[in-house]
Design an enzyme around this catalytic site. Structure first.
Site, short mmCIF file in Angstrom:
data_model
loop_
_atom_site.label_atom_id
_atom_site.label_comp_id
_atom_site.label_asym_id
_atom_site.label_seq_id
_atom_site.Cartn_x
_atom_site.Cartn_y
_atom_site.Cartn_z
N SER A 283 -17.04 -9.20 9.38
CA SER A 283 -15.98 -8.19 9.37
C SER A 283 -14.92 -8.49 10.43
O SER A 283 -13.80 -8.00 10.34
CB SER A 283 -16.55 -6.79 9.59
OG SER A 283 -17.29 -6.73 10.79
N CYS B 285 -12.57 -8.29 20.16
CA CYS B 285 -13.78 -7.50 19.91
C CYS B 285 -14.97 -7.97 20.73
O CYS B 285 -15.72 -7.16 21.30
CB CYS B 285 -14.12 -7.53 18.42
SG CYS B 285 -14.07 -9.17 17.67
N SER C 5 0.81 -1.22 0.00
CA SER C 5 0.00 0.00 0.00
C SER C 5 0.84 1.27 0.00
O SER C 5 0.28 2.37 0.01
CB SER C 5 -0.91 0.01 1.24
OG SER C 5 -1.72 -1.15 1.27
N HIS D 90 -21.30 -7.23 16.18
CA HIS D 90 -21.34 -8.47 16.94
C HIS D 90 -22.49 -8.43 17.95
O HIS D 90 -22.75 -7.40 18.57
CB HIS D 90 -20.05 -8.67 17.73
CG HIS D 90 -18.86 -9.05 16.89
ND1 HIS D 90 -18.93 -9.28 15.54
CD2 HIS D 90 -17.55 -9.26 17.24
CE1 HIS D 90 -17.72 -9.60 15.09
NE2 HIS D 90 -16.88 -9.60 16.10
#
Length: 341
Positions: free
Chosen positions: A162, A132, A40, A244
């Protein structure tokens, strides 16, 4: 007070969200650098409402000297190589990978839950961001634990694709499209078809039959909240792009009614209680996307144990589960330790 901030992994889902949240929350930035892998290097990323262009720099050659903090959103392999270099250069690392979470001399922080633990960052100059699914759960559990002391937690998660990165999101999209037109929906990222399906398997299996994702929820909750809490988890991947969800049953030492739990949660930092007990009176993943809060609904008493509660918890995993929590850690670090002009 303003800081020189690096976002490592700036071109990924979480890295981009970190940049968005830094801008949204008007984090005091003197200078910001977007850093990623060589693939990138030279790309441009927009930052802030003004559309400032950040040219992506190569992580392999980036010098962390003179930078105040680096938010890492790359995998454990790259983190293992570059986070110690950043820390040694005097730049405090806030790491989103699982690499350092259970290191005893690295604080694992959710600012609404255990802010004082951040004071231990100086041992390694590294702060860990939790998994998460753990992050949103402990935000909901902390005020209830303070009120009635939680003994045991049983949690089932419904985790969006995701959480598996861009590849996971692409696979759900492509499989859904293929099924509609009658093409094969072969799994690549996941172990089975994810479109119109659920998969009770996240991360690798361990010898005891639990997966590593489930193990993370257990040990991280103990480290962040209380080592005496007993936790068992079942983690499931569902065909949702972002957000979630968790079904949580808790057992407390002291009696706590559903009504009192609602009152406590209504005032708790980071929590948004939406619990109307009517059609649509709860929050689903679609509604939490882009929001900072951890939403709690369906609070009710569990009659199968002496002091039991059940609740539903939803949060944007790219935000509170990753990028937002990292930025909140950076804010906490600035307030408590990094006094800059």
């Amino acid at each position: 007070m303003a800081y020189r901030v690096v976002v490592v992994g700036a071109t990924g889902n979480v890295g981009r969200e970190m940049l968005n949240i830094l801008a949204e929350r008007e984090f005091p930035i003197k200078e910001i650098a977007a850093v990623a892998s060589s693939r990138s290097t030279g790309d441009e990323i927009e930052f802030g409402e003004t559309g400032q262009k950040l040219k992506v720099k190569n992580l392999e050659h980036f010098d962390f000297t003179g930078w105040d903090m680096a938010l890492f959103a790359v995998g454990s392999t790259a983190t293992k190589e570059y986070a110690p270099k950043a820390a040694a250069a005097g730049c405090v690392v806030i790491d989103n990978s699982s690499l350092y979470r259970m290191e005893p001399d690295v604080p694992l922080i959710v600012p609404e839950v255990n802010p004082d633990a951040i004071d231990g960052y100086k041992a390694r100059n590294i702060i860990a961001n939790p998994n998460c699914s753990t992050a949103q759960m402990v935000v909901a559990l902390k005020p209830l634990h303070d009120a009635a002391k939680i003994k045991r937690v049983v949690v089932s998660t419904y985790q969006s694709v995701s959480g598996a990165g861009k590849e996971g999101m692409d696979e759900l999209f492509e499989q859904s499209r293929n099924i509609f037109v009658g093409d094969p929906a072969e799994p690549k990222k996941f172990t089975k078809q994810i479109a119109f399906n659920v998969i009770p398997h996240i991360d690798v299996f361990l010898d005891d039959g639990y997966t590593k994702e489930e193990w993370k929820m257990v040990v991280e909750t103990k480290k962040i909240l209380d080592p005496k809490i007993k936790v068992t988890a079942t983690c499931v991947r569902v065909p949702v792009f972002v957000g979630h969800s968790e079904s949580i049953n808790i057992e407390t030492e002291e009696e706590l009614s559903a009504e009192d739990a609602q009152k406590i949660l209504r005032e708790a930092p980071g929590v948004m209680l939406v619990d109307k007990r009517e059609n649509g009176g709860y929050v689903t993943p679609v509604e939490c996307v882009g929001d900072f809060a951890t939403f709690v609904s369906r609070v009710r008493e569990d009659p199968t144990v002496e002091n039991g509660l059940a609740l539903w918890c939803v949060s944007d995993n790219l935000r509170k589960g990753a990028a937002l929590n990292a930025v909140q850690i950076a804010e906490l670090l600035g307030r408590r330790h990094l006094k800059k002009g």
